[in-house]
Scaffold this active site. Structure first.
Site, mmCIF file in Angstrom:
data_model
loop_
_atom_site.group_PDB
_atom_site.id
_atom_site.type_symbol
_atom_site.label_atom_id
_atom_site.label_comp_id
_atom_site.label_asym_id
_atom_site.label_seq_id
_atom_site.Cartn_x
_atom_site.Cartn_y
_atom_site.Cartn_z
ATOM 1 N N ASP A 24 37.149 39.845 39.864
ATOM 2 C CA ASP A 24 35.822 40.603 39.578
ATOM 3 C C ASP A 24 35.926 41.991 39.015
ATOM 4 O OD1 ASP A 24 32.969 40.474 39.824
ATOM 5 O OD2 ASP A 24 32.903 41.662 41.862
ATOM 6 N N HIS A 41 36.487 40.772 29.473
ATOM 7 C CA HIS A 41 36.936 39.380 29.803
ATOM 8 C C HIS A 41 38.427 39.233 29.162
ATOM 9 C CE1 HIS A 41 33.768 38.298 32.021
ATOM 10 N NE2 HIS A 41 32.754 37.979 30.929
ATOM 11 N N LEU A 135 56.602 29.028 40.421
ATOM 12 C CA LEU A 135 55.118 29.438 41.091
ATOM 13 C C LEU A 135 54.230 28.274 40.416
ATOM 14 C CD1 LEU A 135 52.993 31.460 41.993
ATOM 15 C CD2 LEU A 135 52.831 32.427 39.877
#
Length: 251
Positions: A24, A41, A135
């Site tokens: 956020d 962004h 991962l």
């Protein structure tokens, strides 16, 4: 404390297998600098790269990022379009490094709403990294937890109606198996950046016993050191899962 010192402190203790993040603050980061939201962004993509790298370096198994929510479709059309293009470009550019670092990409969410040009890039990366064993980077795109829970309920209801599942067999495990995260362990730790204290319709079923960590930093400013701070605080907590401290100590 340096990043190296923080990594050393983490390595001697139990590492969370799964960290989920609500990324956020991109828009507010840009606004503070007099920039267009799209610039926030774009900077946020750099934070994704940093956090994916440190999670992989630490030996974490799963990292789930709230990339685009179902509610985000309600944003201005030009911003949604820009975000979809950014996601597509970023994932295409990052695919070689994901393979190099043995990172597997997985997707959760309502992919039917994702534009074809973006979905193709995402699926290409999923296929290209499918053999990676390090991962698992899970992107929640066009995702909301309420949507996911409703969809799981529909699947179970159909199984019952078709005679494939007696209603008595419905339990937490059978329900979880119908969620988009099936096969992925619940998050040990949920991190939210941007100074907000909300869950925002994210992994509501899965975070029932997750530890929560909130950072004041906007996502584009979130560093590897900040990620390590969240892990260090997680490791200092006692997770009881409804038991007493005495029971935990004797296990």
């Amino acid at each position: 404390m340096s990043l190296e010192d923080k990594i050393t402190q983490i390595s001697g203790k139990k590492l969370p297998a799964h960290v989920a993040i609500i990324m956020d603050g991109n828009g507010r980061w840009a606004r503070q600098r007099g920039l267009d939201r799209s610039m926030g962004h774009m900077e946020g993509v750099k934070s994704v790269r940093r956090v994916t790298e440190i999670a992989s370096d630490l030996g974490m198994k799963y990292l789930t990022l709230y990339t685009f929510s179902t509610e985000n479709w309600n944003r201005p059309e030009e911003e949604v379009d820009a975000l979809m293009h950014l996601i597509a470009i970023a994932i295409e550019n990052e695919t070689p490094d994901l393979i190099k670092n043995n990172v597997r990409l997985r997707l959760i969410g309502d992919m039917e709403r994702v534009p074809d040009f973006a979905l193709q890039k995402l699926n290409n990366c999923v296929k290209a990294t499918s053999g990676c064993t390090g991962l698992s980077l899970v992107l929640a795109i066009s995702y909301s937890s309420r949507w996911e829970i409703v969809e799981a309920t529909k699947k179970i209801a159909k199984d019952v109606a078709d005679g494939k599942m007696p209603i008595e067999k419905i339990d937490e495990k059978s329900f979880a198996d119908k969620l988009s995260t099936t096969g992925i362990p619940d998050p040990d730790l949920l991190v939210r950046t941007g100074g907000e204290f909300r869950i925002s319709n994210y992994l509501l079923w899965q975070i029932a016993y997750s530890e929560l960590y909130f950072s004041e930093k906007f996502w584009p400013d979130f560093s590897k050191e900040d990620f390590c701070d969240a892990i260090i605080q997680f490791q200092s907590r006692e997770r009881r899962f409804g038991k007493t401290s005495e029971q935990i100590k004797h296990n």
